[in-house]
Design a protein around this motif. Structure first.
Motif, PDB file in Angstrom:
ATOM      1  N   VAL A   1       0.859  -1.190   0.000  1.00 15.81           N
ATOM      2  CA  VAL A   1       0.000   0.000   0.000  1.00 15.81           C
ATOM      3  C   VAL A   1       0.890   1.233   0.000  1.00 15.81           C
ATOM      4  CG1 VAL A   1      -0.181  -0.022   2.546  1.00 15.81           C
ATOM      5  CG2 VAL A   1      -1.924   1.174   1.193  1.00 15.81           C
ATOM      6  N   HIS A   2       0.501   2.262  -0.767  1.00 12.25           N
ATOM      7  CA  HIS A   2       1.170   3.553  -0.619  1.00 12.25           C
ATOM      8  C   HIS A   2       0.170   4.673  -0.850  1.00 12.25           C
ATOM      9  CE1 HIS A   2       1.669   3.301  -5.044  1.00 12.25           C
ATOM     10  NE2 HIS A   2       1.930   4.597  -5.044  1.00 12.25           N
ATOM     11  N   VAL A   3       0.540   5.869  -0.429  1.00 13.04           N
ATOM     12  CA  VAL A   3      -0.381   6.997  -0.512  1.00 13.04           C
ATOM     13  C   VAL A   3       0.004   7.887  -1.685  1.00 13.04           C
ATOM     14  CG1 VAL A   3      -0.603   6.939   1.997  1.00 13.04           C
ATOM     15  CG2 VAL A   3       0.847   8.664   0.945  1.00 13.04           C
ATOM     16  N   HIS A   4      -0.973   8.593  -2.199  1.00 19.01           N
ATOM     17  CA  HIS A   4      -0.768   9.617  -3.224  1.00 19.01           C
ATOM     18  C   HIS A   4      -1.258  10.962  -2.695  1.00 19.01           C
ATOM     19  CE1 HIS A   4      -0.508   7.136  -7.223  1.00 19.01           C
ATOM     20  NE2 HIS A   4       0.552   6.997  -6.462  1.00 19.01           N
ATOM     21  N   PRO A   5      -0.695  12.040  -3.223  1.00 22.31           N
ATOM     22  CA  PRO A   5      -1.175  13.371  -2.826  1.00 22.31           C
ATOM     23  C   PRO A   5      -2.617  13.613  -3.290  1.00 22.31           C
ATOM     24  CG  PRO A   5       0.899  13.516  -4.047  1.00 22.31           C
ATOM     25  CD  PRO A   5       0.423  12.095  -4.153  1.00 22.31           C
TER      26      PRO A   5
ATOM     27  N   GLN B   1      -2.955   4.668 -10.658  1.00 20.47           N
ATOM     28  CA  GLN B   1      -1.536   4.321 -10.714  1.00 20.47           C
ATOM     29  C   GLN B   1      -0.770   5.330 -11.562  1.00 20.47           C
ATOM     30  OE1 GLN B   1      -2.031   0.215 -12.148  1.00 20.47           O
ATOM     31  NE2 GLN B   1      -0.574  -0.368 -10.574  1.00 20.47           N
ATOM     32  N   SER B   2       0.428   5.680 -11.106  1.00 17.53           N
ATOM     33  CA  SER B   2       1.324   6.492 -11.932  1.00 17.53           C
ATOM     34  C   SER B   2       2.051   5.555 -12.905  1.00 17.53           C
ATOM     35  CB  SER B   2       2.333   7.215 -11.050  1.00 17.53           C
ATOM     36  OG  SER B   2       3.231   6.276 -10.485  1.00 17.53           O
ATOM     37  N   GLU B   3       2.724   6.151 -13.886  1.00 17.34           N
ATOM     38  CA  GLU B   3       3.529   5.324 -14.808  1.00 17.34           C
ATOM     39  C   GLU B   3       4.576   4.538 -14.038  1.00 17.34           C
ATOM     40  OE1 GLU B   3       5.269   7.043 -18.305  1.00 17.34           O
ATOM     41  OE2 GLU B   3       3.404   8.146 -18.716  1.00 17.34           O
TER      42      GLU B   3
HETATM   43 ZN   LIG Z   1       2.124   5.794  -6.676  1.00 18.14          ZN
END
Ligand SMILES: [Zn+2]
Length: 172
Positions: free
Chosen positions: A104-108, A113-115
């Motif tokens: 798991v990770h957080v995004h702003p 998903q990012s590239e």
């Molecule tokens: Zn990410």
């Protein structure tokens, strides 16, 4: 046989969730991830350790935060895991008798998903599940409002975010 049964149960709406977590473990882990963003100044993340059940479901039993495994993991602002950190993770798994069941990770911002997320699965094996929490994990996000992605191999991912708690059950 297993996949036929899964498909049949899926038609009947009775398929077990792929991932489960007790609410207390999830909520505490998510709060800790939010805290480790330092008020939204950087991303944070964790390996989710646990066990496989015989029905194919996986139980999340523990969060192992990236910056506890590798003090430099969050220092660039986005999560970067060095291969040199992995022996510590395997040692923790061995001690507790757990495996890595997801990450798991957080995004702003949003939970897509990012590239870089697509190109660098945390566990590059088919069936691995990656979760993304939006808005620096503020306000205790739960399935239905988080990104849920399954690595299929060869750079391909399946998106399960819309299935929410049918795929990832938090509770009990
Ligand atoms: Zn990410």
């Amino acid at each position: 046989m297993h996949s036929f049964l899964s498909t049949l149960l899926g038609w009947l709406g009775l398929a077990p969730p792929r991932l489960r977590c007790r609410a207390a473990i999830w909520d505490e882990g998510v709060q800790e991830l939010a805290r480790r963003t330092l008020g939204g100044r950087r991303e944070s993340g964790a390996y989710l350790l646990g066990r496989h059940r015989s029905d194919g479901s996986r139980d999340v039993l523990d969060f192992i935060y990236y910056d506890d495994i590798d003090p430099e993991a969050l220092s660039t602002g986005i999560v970067t895991i060095r291969q040199t950190a992995l022996p510590r993770l395997w040692e923790i798994c061995r001690q507790r008798g757990y495996g890595v069941v997801a990450d798991v990770h957080v995004h702003p911002g949003g939970y897509g998903q990012s590239e870089s997320d697509m190109a660098n699965p945390v566990m590059p094996r088919a069936g691995h599940i990656a979760l993304i929490l939006p808005h620096f994990a503020r306000n205790g996000p739960r399935p239905g409002a988080i990104g849920i992605f399954e690595f299929l191999g060869n750079g391909q991912w399946a998106v399960h975010s819309g299935k929410g708690r049918k795929f990832f059950q938090v509770g009990g």
